[in-house]
Design a protein around this motif. Structure first.
Motif, PDB file in Angstrom:
ATOM      1  N   SER A 157      20.695  34.236 -21.115  1.00 12.28           N
ATOM      2  CA  SER A 157      21.832  33.337 -21.229  1.00 12.28           C
ATOM      3  C   SER A 157      22.897  33.644 -20.186  1.00 12.28           C
ATOM      4  CB  SER A 157      22.440  33.437 -22.636  1.00 12.28           C
ATOM      5  OG  SER A 157      23.460  32.484 -22.815  1.00 12.28           O
ATOM      6  N   ALA A 158      22.985  34.914 -19.804  1.00 16.12           N
ATOM      7  CA  ALA A 158      23.994  35.314 -18.818  1.00 16.12           C
ATOM      8  C   ALA A 158      23.524  35.116 -17.378  1.00 16.12           C
ATOM      9  CB  ALA A 158      24.374  36.777 -19.036  1.00 16.12           C
ATOM     10  N   GLY A 159      22.190  35.230 -17.144  1.00 14.75           N
ATOM     11  CA  GLY A 159      21.754  35.242 -15.761  1.00 14.75           C
ATOM     12  C   GLY A 159      20.630  34.326 -15.353  1.00 14.75           C
ATOM     13  N   SER A 160      20.104  33.505 -16.294  1.00 15.65           N
ATOM     14  CA  SER A 160      18.986  32.632 -15.943  1.00 15.65           C
ATOM     15  C   SER A 160      19.410  31.162 -15.970  1.00 15.65           C
ATOM     16  CB  SER A 160      17.824  32.846 -16.924  1.00 15.65           C
ATOM     17  OG  SER A 160      16.825  31.854 -16.731  1.00 15.65           O
ATOM     18  N   PRO A 161      19.463  30.501 -14.811  1.00 11.74           N
ATOM     19  CA  PRO A 161      19.813  29.069 -14.788  1.00 11.74           C
ATOM     20  C   PRO A 161      18.834  28.223 -15.598  1.00 11.74           C
ATOM     21  CG  PRO A 161      19.986  30.021 -12.600  1.00 11.74           C
ATOM     22  CD  PRO A 161      19.323  31.051 -13.456  1.00 11.74           C
ATOM     23  N   SER A 162      17.543  28.568 -15.564  1.00 12.53           N
ATOM     24  CA  SER A 162      16.553  27.794 -16.313  1.00 12.53           C
ATOM     25  C   SER A 162      16.803  27.891 -17.820  1.00 12.53           C
ATOM     26  CB  SER A 162      15.141  28.301 -16.002  1.00 12.53           C
ATOM     27  OG  SER A 162      14.826  28.108 -14.647  1.00 12.53           O
ATOM     28  N   PHE A 163      17.141  29.064 -18.280  1.00 12.04           N
ATOM     29  CA  PHE A 163      17.426  29.260 -19.701  1.00 12.04           C
ATOM     30  C   PHE A 163      18.689  28.508 -20.098  1.00 12.04           C
ATOM     31  CE2 PHE A 163      18.850  31.558 -23.473  1.00 12.04           C
ATOM     32  CZ  PHE A 163      17.668  31.696 -24.196  1.00 12.04           C
ATOM     33  N   ARG A 164      19.697  28.574 -19.262  1.00 17.80           N
ATOM     34  CA  ARG A 164      20.944  27.871 -19.554  1.00 17.80           C
ATOM     35  C   ARG A 164      20.722  26.356 -19.593  1.00 17.80           C
ATOM     36  NH1 ARG A 164      24.898  29.748 -22.043  1.00 17.80           N
ATOM     37  NH2 ARG A 164      26.326  28.343 -20.975  1.00 17.80           N
ATOM     38  N   ARG A 165      19.877  25.860 -18.697  1.00 22.79           N
ATOM     39  CA  ARG A 165      19.578  24.424 -18.719  1.00 22.79           C
ATOM     40  C   ARG A 165      18.872  24.047 -20.023  1.00 22.79           C
ATOM     41  NH1 ARG A 165      18.567  25.180 -13.116  1.00 22.79           N
ATOM     42  NH2 ARG A 165      16.327  25.494 -13.494  1.00 22.79           N
ATOM     43  N   ALA A 166      17.983  24.907 -20.499  1.00 21.57           N
ATOM     44  CA  ALA A 166      17.298  24.634 -21.762  1.00 21.57           C
ATOM     45  C   ALA A 166      18.281  24.636 -22.919  1.00 21.57           C
ATOM     46  CB  ALA A 166      16.197  25.670 -21.997  1.00 21.57           C
ATOM     47  N   GLU A 167      19.232  25.561 -22.906  1.00 18.93           N
ATOM     48  CA  GLU A 167      20.275  25.570 -23.934  1.00 18.93           C
ATOM     49  C   GLU A 167      21.062  24.262 -23.918  1.00 18.93           C
ATOM     50  OE1 GLU A 167      22.562  29.343 -24.901  1.00 18.93           O
ATOM     51  OE2 GLU A 167      21.924  29.771 -22.842  1.00 18.93           O
ATOM     52  N   THR A 168      21.399  23.820 -22.716  1.00 23.72           N
ATOM     53  CA  THR A 168      22.159  22.572 -22.572  1.00 23.72           C
ATOM     54  C   THR A 168      21.352  21.383 -23.080  1.00 23.72           C
ATOM     55  OG1 THR A 168      23.369  23.442 -20.665  1.00 23.72           O
ATOM     56  CG2 THR A 168      23.280  21.040 -20.908  1.00 23.72           C
ATOM     57  N   ARG A 169      20.050  21.343 -22.746  1.00 20.68           N
ATOM     58  CA  ARG A 169      19.205  20.234 -23.197  1.00 20.68           C
ATOM     59  C   ARG A 169      19.145  20.188 -24.721  1.00 20.68           C
ATOM     60  NH1 ARG A 169      15.762  21.810 -18.841  1.00 20.68           N
ATOM     61  NH2 ARG A 169      14.384  22.927 -20.279  1.00 20.68           N
ATOM     62  N   PHE A 170      19.081  21.342 -25.357  1.00 20.68           N
ATOM     63  CA  PHE A 170      18.991  21.380 -26.813  1.00 20.68           C
ATOM     64  C   PHE A 170      20.216  20.717 -27.456  1.00 20.68           C
ATOM     65  CE2 PHE A 170      19.580  23.413 -30.966  1.00 20.68           C
ATOM     66  CZ  PHE A 170      18.333  23.187 -31.532  1.00 20.68           C
ATOM     67  N   SER A 171      21.408  21.122 -27.029  1.00 23.66           N
ATOM     68  CA  SER A 171      22.627  20.525 -27.592  1.00 23.66           C
ATOM     69  C   SER A 171      22.754  19.052 -27.210  1.00 23.66           C
ATOM     70  CB  SER A 171      23.859  21.290 -27.106  1.00 23.66           C
ATOM     71  OG  SER A 171      24.035  22.494 -27.828  1.00 23.66           O
ATOM     72  N   ALA A 172      22.335  18.709 -25.991  1.00 20.52           N
ATOM     73  CA  ALA A 172      22.443  17.322 -25.539  1.00 20.52           C
ATOM     74  C   ALA A 172      21.550  16.398 -26.357  1.00 20.52           C
ATOM     75  CB  ALA A 172      22.096  17.218 -24.056  1.00 20.52           C
ATOM     76  N   VAL A 173      20.335  16.833 -26.651  1.00 17.00           N
ATOM     77  CA  VAL A 173      19.415  16.015 -27.451  1.00 17.00           C
ATOM     78  C   VAL A 173      20.001  15.762 -28.838  1.00 17.00           C
ATOM     79  CG1 VAL A 173      17.192  16.034 -28.637  1.00 17.00           C
ATOM     80  CG2 VAL A 173      17.312  16.638 -26.223  1.00 17.00           C
ATOM     81  N   TRP A 174      20.532  16.802 -29.458  1.00 18.36           N
ATOM     82  CA  TRP A 174      21.108  16.627 -30.787  1.00 18.36           C
ATOM     83  C   TRP A 174      22.368  15.761 -30.746  1.00 18.36           C
ATOM     84  CZ3 TRP A 174      19.353  17.570 -35.578  1.00 18.36           C
ATOM     85  CH2 TRP A 174      18.172  18.310 -35.681  1.00 18.36           C
ATOM     86  N   GLY A 175      23.143  15.893 -29.682  1.00 13.62           N
ATOM     87  CA  GLY A 175      24.324  15.044 -29.550  1.00 13.62           C
ATOM     88  C   GLY A 175      23.948  13.575 -29.423  1.00 13.62           C
ATOM     89  N   LEU A 176      22.962  13.284 -28.581  1.00 19.40           N
ATOM     90  CA  LEU A 176      22.516  11.897 -28.418  1.00 19.40           C
ATOM     91  C   LEU A 176      21.877  11.366 -29.694  1.00 19.40           C
ATOM     92  CD1 LEU A 176      20.979  12.151 -24.833  1.00 19.40           C
ATOM     93  CD2 LEU A 176      23.074  10.941 -25.493  1.00 19.40           C
ATOM     94  N   GLY A 177      21.132  12.235 -30.398  1.00 20.85           N
ATOM     95  CA  GLY A 177      20.521  11.807 -31.651  1.00 20.85           C
ATOM     96  C   GLY A 177      21.548  11.417 -32.690  1.00 20.85           C
ATOM     97  N   LEU A 178      22.620  12.191 -32.786  1.00 19.12           N
ATOM     98  CA  LEU A 178      23.675  11.881 -33.762  1.00 19.12           C
ATOM     99  C   LEU A 178      24.434  10.616 -33.382  1.00 19.12           C
ATOM    100  CD1 LEU A 178      25.059  15.437 -34.551  1.00 19.12           C
ATOM    101  CD2 LEU A 178      23.766  13.943 -36.078  1.00 19.12           C
ATOM    102  N   LEU A 179      24.629  10.405 -32.083  1.00 14.70           N
ATOM    103  CA  LEU A 179      25.301   9.170 -31.659  1.00 14.70           C
ATOM    104  C   LEU A 179      24.439   7.946 -31.967  1.00 14.70           C
ATOM    105  CD1 LEU A 179      26.872  10.235 -28.241  1.00 14.70           C
ATOM    106  CD2 LEU A 179      28.058   9.760 -30.386  1.00 14.70           C
ATOM    107  N   ALA A 180      23.126   8.072 -31.778  1.00 15.56           N
ATOM    108  CA  ALA A 180      22.230   6.965 -32.109  1.00 15.56           C
ATOM    109  C   ALA A 180      22.245   6.700 -33.609  1.00 15.56           C
ATOM    110  CB  ALA A 180      20.809   7.292 -31.644  1.00 15.56           C
ATOM    111  N   GLU A 181      22.233   7.782 -34.389  1.00 17.51           N
ATOM    112  CA  GLU A 181      22.301   7.631 -35.845  1.00 17.51           C
ATOM    113  C   GLU A 181      23.589   6.924 -36.244  1.00 17.51           C
ATOM    114  OE1 GLU A 181      23.429  10.166 -39.773  1.00 17.51           O
ATOM    115  OE2 GLU A 181      23.421  11.109 -37.808  1.00 17.51           O
ATOM    116  N   CYS A 182      24.689   7.306 -35.599  1.00 20.31           N
ATOM    117  CA  CYS A 182      25.982   6.681 -35.889  1.00 20.31           C
ATOM    118  C   CYS A 182      25.931   5.184 -35.654  1.00 20.31           C
ATOM    119  CB  CYS A 182      27.056   7.316 -35.006  1.00 20.31           C
ATOM    120  SG  CYS A 182      28.546   6.321 -34.824  1.00 20.31           S
ATOM    121  N   ALA A 183      25.349   4.773 -34.532  1.00 21.59           N
ATOM    122  CA  ALA A 183      25.303   3.347 -34.197  1.00 21.59           C
ATOM    123  C   ALA A 183      24.497   2.566 -35.231  1.00 21.59           C
ATOM    124  CB  ALA A 183      24.696   3.165 -32.806  1.00 21.59           C
TER     125      ALA A 183
END
Length: 237
Positions: A157-183
């Motif tokens: 998490s501190a030193g791997s760009p690939s790992f950080r991107r995966a962390e970001t994708r995880f939160s982004a997917v859930w954020g988009l899923g909740l917005l779709a559910e809201c609509a």
């Protein structure tokens, strides 16, 4: 919602092998508690109150008290107010007032969409800022309480760009899923009969969560697991 912050901020110590499975089991229990209190109990309370003769609006109002009481009690007990929990209580309170003024139970249903949208936006914003909120809840699942994997997570998490991107994708997917559910739920609140939407809203939420779970697992969790396994293995050599 129960927060793993206390566990995550605690120092890593060596533990007997038999105690290793405790962390993921505790994480699972902590994850299911809010689902039971905030979804299952209010839904059961709504239909119970309706069967007892209360109006649709009154049943919705009283069933909304359960998650609100849980949130307030959690803040008093822990002497710490969770911002997201406070937001949910505020939305409940505002929707009750608006419902009383408008006399429309659909306003009560619409508040659930409002909560989902705000939570979804929060997940997306934290992901875009490089501080994905859901990483704190994901870490106990992937490290399973093992010291080597926890240390591997920290290094990646501190030193791997690939790992950080995966962390970001995880939160982004859930954020988009909740917005779709809201609509979808917002449209349903004003196009579907109230009695139907009470349970249909829960179905929509579950479907959105399942889809987010599957997608995030494929594009984020699986790669993160592989990276953690590799990093933990390298540290033992």
């Amino acid at each position: 919602m129960s927060s793993p912050a206390a566990t995550l901020n605690a120092p890593v110590v060596d533990a007997p092998a038999a105690a290793t499975p405790i962390a993921p089991r505790k994480a699972l229990v902590d994850s299911l508690k809010p689902l039971l209190v905030d979804v299952a109990l209010p839904l059961a309370a709504y239909y119970g109150l309706k069967a007892a003769g209360l109006s649709t609006f009154a049943a919705l109002a009283w069933s909304s008290v359960i998650p609100a009481v849980r949130t307030v009690w959690g803040a008093v007990r822990d002497r710490r107010l969770n911002g997201l929990a406070a937001l949910m209580v505020s939305v409940n309170a505002v929707s009750l007032v608006l419902g009383l003024v408008a006399g429309d139970p659909r306003v009560m249903l619409l508040k659930d969409s409002g909560v989902s949208s705000i939570i979804g936006l929060t997940f997306l914003v934290t992901a875009l800022r490089g501080r994905p909120m859901l990483s704190a809840g994901l870490r106990p699942w992937l490290t399973r309480g093992e010291a080597a994997k926890t240390a591997a997570w920290e290094r990646l998490s501190a030193g791997s760009p690939s790992f950080r991107r995966a962390e970001t994708r995880f939160s982004a997917v859930w954020g988009l899923g909740l917005l779709a559910e809201c609509a979808v739920r917002a449209v349903g609140a004003y196009t579907v009969p109230v009695e139907t939407m009470v349970w249909a809203g829960t179905v929509i939420m579950v479907v959105a969560m399942v889809l987010a779970f599957v997608v995030s697992g494929r594009i984020a969790v699986a790669p993160m697991e592989r990276m953690i396994e590799a990093e933990a293995g390298n540290s033992k050599r």
